[in-house]
Write an enzyme that holds these catalytic residues in place. Structure first.
Site, PDB file in Angstrom:
ATOM      1  N   TYR A  66       0.727  -1.153  -0.033  1.00 39.89           N
ATOM      2  CA  TYR A  66      -0.148  -0.084   0.171  1.00 39.89           C
ATOM      3  C   TYR A  66       0.904   1.298   0.085  1.00 39.89           C
ATOM      4  O   TYR A  66       0.407   2.323  -0.610  1.00 39.89           O
ATOM      5  CB  TYR A  66      -0.836  -0.005   1.120  1.00 39.89           C
ATOM      6  CG  TYR A  66      -2.311  -0.678   0.737  1.00 39.89           C
ATOM      7  CD1 TYR A  66      -3.238  -0.218  -0.023  1.00 39.89           C
ATOM      8  CD2 TYR A  66      -2.305  -2.049   1.198  1.00 39.89           C
ATOM      9  CE1 TYR A  66      -4.299  -1.041  -0.456  1.00 39.89           C
ATOM     10  CE2 TYR A  66      -3.463  -3.079   0.832  1.00 39.89           C
ATOM     11  CZ  TYR A  66      -4.340  -2.533  -0.051  1.00 39.89           C
ATOM     12  OH  TYR A  66      -5.536  -3.068  -0.494  1.00 39.89           O
ATOM     13  N   ARG A  69       1.896   1.783  -3.559  1.00 39.64           N
ATOM     14  CA  ARG A  69       0.833   2.321  -4.177  1.00 39.64           C
ATOM     15  C   ARG A  69       0.533   3.876  -3.853  1.00 39.64           C
ATOM     16  O   ARG A  69       0.153   4.754  -4.725  1.00 39.64           O
ATOM     17  CB  ARG A  69      -0.633   1.645  -3.964  1.00 39.64           C
ATOM     18  CG  ARG A  69      -0.424   0.228  -4.587  1.00 39.64           C
ATOM     19  CD  ARG A  69      -2.145  -0.353  -4.699  1.00 39.64           C
ATOM     20  NE  ARG A  69      -2.931   0.401  -5.690  1.00 39.64           N
ATOM     21  CZ  ARG A  69      -2.858  -0.021  -6.957  1.00 39.64           C
ATOM     22  NH1 ARG A  69      -2.276  -0.715  -7.497  1.00 39.64           N
ATOM     23  NH2 ARG A  69      -4.046   0.662  -7.621  1.00 39.64           N
ATOM     24  N   ASN A 101     -11.961   3.307  -7.175  1.00 41.56           N
ATOM     25  CA  ASN A 101     -10.676   3.609  -7.047  1.00 41.56           C
ATOM     26  C   ASN A 101     -10.418   4.438  -5.500  1.00 41.56           C
ATOM     27  O   ASN A 101     -11.251   5.111  -5.134  1.00 41.56           O
ATOM     28  CB  ASN A 101     -10.138   4.798  -8.127  1.00 41.56           C
ATOM     29  CG  ASN A 101     -10.352   4.261  -9.373  1.00 41.56           C
ATOM     30  OD1 ASN A 101     -10.409   2.892  -9.699  1.00 41.56           O
ATOM     31  ND2 ASN A 101     -10.250   5.050 -10.255  1.00 41.56           N
ATOM     32  N   HIS A 118     -14.885   1.495  -2.237  1.00 43.26           N
ATOM     33  CA  HIS A 118     -13.715   0.504  -1.893  1.00 43.26           C
ATOM     34  C   HIS A 118     -12.829   1.386  -1.049  1.00 43.26           C
ATOM     35  O   HIS A 118     -11.674   0.838  -0.658  1.00 43.26           O
ATOM     36  CB  HIS A 118     -13.175  -0.083  -3.051  1.00 43.26           C
ATOM     37  CG  HIS A 118     -13.877  -0.894  -3.938  1.00 43.26           C
ATOM     38  ND1 HIS A 118     -13.514  -1.524  -5.155  1.00 43.26           N
ATOM     39  CD2 HIS A 118     -14.859  -1.737  -3.649  1.00 43.26           C
ATOM     40  CE1 HIS A 118     -14.140  -2.453  -5.545  1.00 43.26           C
ATOM     41  NE2 HIS A 118     -15.133  -2.484  -4.610  1.00 43.26           N
ATOM     42  N   CYS A 126      -8.147   1.529  12.714  1.00 43.16           N
ATOM     43  CA  CYS A 126      -7.587   0.523  13.699  1.00 43.16           C
ATOM     44  C   CYS A 126      -8.266  -0.853  13.612  1.00 43.16           C
ATOM     45  O   CYS A 126      -9.341  -0.893  13.365  1.00 43.16           O
ATOM     46  CB  CYS A 126      -8.041   1.085  15.187  1.00 43.16           C
ATOM     47  SG  CYS A 126      -7.090   0.240  16.542  1.00 43.16           S
ATOM     48  N   CYS A 129     -10.169  -0.770  17.517  1.00 40.37           N
ATOM     49  CA  CYS A 129     -11.092   0.003  18.036  1.00 40.37           C
ATOM     50  C   CYS A 129     -11.732   0.919  16.817  1.00 40.37           C
ATOM     51  O   CYS A 129     -11.290   0.607  15.582  1.00 40.37           O
ATOM     52  CB  CYS A 129     -10.780   0.855  19.062  1.00 40.37           C
ATOM     53  SG  CYS A 129      -9.479   2.095  18.727  1.00 40.37           S
ATOM     54  N   CYS A 146      -2.251   1.847  16.655  1.00 38.35           N
ATOM     55  CA  CYS A 146      -3.392   2.638  17.082  1.00 38.35           C
ATOM     56  C   CYS A 146      -2.901   3.679  18.374  1.00 38.35           C
ATOM     57  O   CYS A 146      -2.305   3.000  19.273  1.00 38.35           O
ATOM     58  CB  CYS A 146      -4.431   1.911  17.218  1.00 38.35           C
ATOM     59  SG  CYS A 146      -5.854   3.156  18.022  1.00 38.35           S
ATOM     60  N   GLY A 186     -13.638   2.639 -17.366  1.00 38.16           N
ATOM     61  CA  GLY A 186     -12.231   1.888 -16.934  1.00 38.16           C
ATOM     62  C   GLY A 186     -12.352   0.980 -15.932  1.00 38.16           C
ATOM     63  O   GLY A 186     -11.377   0.806 -14.801  1.00 38.16           O
ATOM     64  N   ASN A 209     -14.097   2.031 -22.382  1.00 38.10           N
ATOM     65  CA  ASN A 209     -13.012   0.934 -21.839  1.00 38.10           C
ATOM     66  C   ASN A 209     -12.161   0.969 -23.078  1.00 38.10           C
ATOM     67  O   ASN A 209     -12.808   0.684 -24.368  1.00 38.10           O
ATOM     68  CB  ASN A 209     -13.600  -0.288 -21.297  1.00 38.10           C
ATOM     69  CG  ASN A 209     -12.910  -1.096 -20.616  1.00 38.10           C
ATOM     70  OD1 ASN A 209     -11.670  -1.375 -21.024  1.00 38.10           O
ATOM     71  ND2 ASN A 209     -13.307  -1.360 -19.304  1.00 38.10           N
TER      72      ASN A 209
HETATM   73  P1  OAD Z   1      -9.149  -3.763 -13.289  1.00 38.38           P
HETATM   74  O1  OAD Z   1      -7.771  -3.588 -13.481  1.00 38.38           O
HETATM   75  O2  OAD Z   1     -10.022  -5.102 -13.107  1.00 38.38           O
HETATM   76  O3  OAD Z   1      -9.902  -2.952 -14.647  1.00 38.38           O
HETATM   77  C1  OAD Z   1      -9.451  -2.050 -15.346  1.00 38.38           C
HETATM   78  C2  OAD Z   1     -10.157  -1.845 -16.468  1.00 38.38           C
HETATM   79  O4  OAD Z   1      -9.936  -0.490 -17.280  1.00 38.38           O
HETATM   80  C3  OAD Z   1      -9.860  -2.778 -17.602  1.00 38.38           C
HETATM   81  O5  OAD Z   1     -11.143  -3.309 -18.146  1.00 38.38           O
HETATM   82  C4  OAD Z   1      -9.112  -2.281 -18.717  1.00 38.38           C
HETATM   83  O6  OAD Z   1      -9.335  -2.760 -19.969  1.00 38.38           O
HETATM   84  C5  OAD Z   1      -9.476  -0.921 -18.649  1.00 38.38           C
HETATM   85  N1  OAD Z   1      -8.455   0.071 -19.005  1.00 38.38           N
HETATM   86  C6  OAD Z   1      -7.047  -0.018 -18.492  1.00 38.38           C
HETATM   87  N2  OAD Z   1      -6.460   1.165 -19.159  1.00 38.38           N
HETATM   88  C7  OAD Z   1      -7.459   2.065 -19.788  1.00 38.38           C
HETATM   89  C8  OAD Z   1      -7.674   3.288 -20.176  1.00 38.38           C
HETATM   90  N3  OAD Z   1      -6.486   4.183 -20.270  1.00 38.38           N
HETATM   91  N4  OAD Z   1      -8.738   3.724 -20.899  1.00 38.38           N
HETATM   92  C9  OAD Z   1      -9.920   3.005 -20.643  1.00 38.38           C
HETATM   93  N5  OAD Z   1      -9.909   1.781 -20.124  1.00 38.38           N
HETATM   94  C10 OAD Z   1      -8.655   1.228 -19.602  1.00 38.38           C
HETATM   95  O7  OAD Z   1      -9.792  -2.687 -12.297  1.00 38.38           O
HETATM   96  P2  OAD Z   1     -11.064  -2.387 -11.641  1.00 38.38           P
HETATM   97  O8  OAD Z   1     -12.337  -2.800 -12.564  1.00 38.38           O
HETATM   98  O9  OAD Z   1     -11.169  -0.992 -10.698  1.00 38.38           O
HETATM   99  O10 OAD Z   1     -10.910  -3.582  -5.497  1.00 38.38           O
HETATM  100  O11 OAD Z   1     -11.172  -3.198 -10.533  1.00 38.38           O
HETATM  101  C11 OAD Z   1     -12.051  -3.431  -9.663  1.00 38.38           C
HETATM  102  C12 OAD Z   1     -11.628  -3.698  -8.171  1.00 38.38           C
HETATM  103  O12 OAD Z   1     -10.853  -4.848  -8.240  1.00 38.38           O
HETATM  104  C13 OAD Z   1     -10.666  -2.528  -7.645  1.00 38.38           C
HETATM  105  O13 OAD Z   1     -11.517  -1.532  -7.259  1.00 38.38           O
HETATM  106  C14 OAD Z   1      -9.917  -3.214  -6.589  1.00 38.38           C
HETATM  107  C15 OAD Z   1      -9.368  -4.532  -7.365  1.00 38.38           C
HETATM  108  O14 OAD Z   1      -9.399  -5.602  -6.659  1.00 38.38           O
HETATM  109  C16 OAD Z   1     -10.379  -3.525  -4.272  1.00 38.38           C
HETATM  110  O15 OAD Z   1      -9.542  -3.321  -3.760  1.00 38.38           O
HETATM  111  C17 OAD Z   1     -11.626  -4.145  -3.344  1.00 38.38           C
END
Ligand code: OAD
Length: 242
Positions: A66, A69, A101, A118, A126, A129, A146, A186, A209
């Site tokens: 993290y 990131r 995101n 998310h 924490c 708590c 904490c 996306g 997408n």
């Molecule tokens: P993904 O990584 O699963 O999907 C990203 C999507 O964006 C894919 O369909 C790509 O084709 C598309 N993509 C990539 N670059 C792009 C661009 N420049 N323009 C348009 N499309 C593009 O990400 P999420 O769908 O956000 O959850 O993933 C969902 C969740 O899975 C996240 O929030 C996270 C992860 O595990 C948690 O952490 C709970």
């Protein structure tokens, strides 16, 4: 009419718009998506790290991921796609941005009404708590503790297998259900319950997408390409091009 003009007409006609965004919206800001290339970190897949079990097994490793990131995000800027959504919000009577995101780039771009289903990577909470805080720490250090009860802090994000924040989720469901237009941008739409929001839409739907997803065939208009340029084009006012 070409798909972009068709989509722009839908945007111009809608008084109530809901938007669901995923990692693809931030990809052009340099933040790796979860399932695409660049999503790997030290050979771990995100699905192996973003779980309560991973944190129980190795909290240090999970925090390192993290913080990595966080560093990428801290160095990133909102792109034209984030800015276009903020602009669209200013012009639309009822507008709700629902994002998967955790990077905070929508807020930095000027979006106001944001449902972070998310969580938020800048939040730590924490494990013992109700203490939570927002901080900007990005450097690797020991697992934070904490200040109130001494238990470990964890990132304020939702992990696989965990429920989403209830009130935020209910608001997201309502916004999609009440919208005349849902824009899905996306996201691979593979992660539930978030992807289930798409099925609640009763009005028109636009998908933005790079690639086809399992929902592409069901939407009113599917736009193929990068979110930054396509969302910018979608938010442009004025008559559709040629
Ligand atoms: P993904 O990584 O699963 O999907 C990203 C999507 O964006 C894919 O369909 C790509 O084709 C598309 N993509 C990539 N670059 C792009 C661009 N420049 N323009 C348009 N499309 C593009 O990400 P999420 O769908 O956000 O959850 O993933 C969902 C969740 O899975 C996240 O929030 C996270 C992860 O595990 C948690 O952490 C709970």
């Amino acid at each position: 009419m070409n798909p972009l003009d068709q989509a722009r007409t839908l945007v111009e006609q809608a008084q109530r718009i809901a938007v669901l965004t995923g990692a693809g919206v931030s990809a052009e800001s340099g933040i790796p998506t979860f399932r695409g290339p660049g999503g790997l970190w030290r050979n771990y897949r995100p699905e192996e790290l973003a779980t309560p079990e991973a944190f129980e097994r190795n909290p240090q490793l999970v925090w390192e991921w993290y913080r990595w990131r966080r560093r990428l995000i801290a160095a990133a800027e909102p792109n034209a796609g984030h800015l276009a959504l903020a602009e669209l919000e200013r012009r639309t009577p009822v507008f709700t941005l629902i994002t998967q995101n955790v990077d905070g780039l929508h807020g930095r771009a000027g979006s106001r009404r944001i449902l972070k289903i998310h969580g938020d990577i800048w939040l730590s909470r924490c494990t013992g708590c109700s203490y939570q805080r927002t901080d900007r720490a990005t450097e690797d250090e020991a697992v934070p503790l904490c200040p109130d009860c001494g238990a470990m802090l964890r990132p304020g994000v939702v992990w696989f297998g965990e429920p989403l924040p209830r009130l935020v989720w209910e608001e997201a469901e309502r916004a999609v259900y009440d919208s005349q237009l849902l824009i899905v941008a996306g996201t691979s739409a593979q992660v539930y319950p978030a992807a289930g929001l798409i099925g609640l839409a009763r009005g028109a739907t636009i998908e933005v997408n790079l690639d086809e997803t399992s929902f592409s065939k069901a939407v009113t208009v599917a736009l193929r390409g990068g979110c930054a340029e396509l969302l910018r084009q979608l938010a442009l006012t004025g008559p559709p091009s040629g």
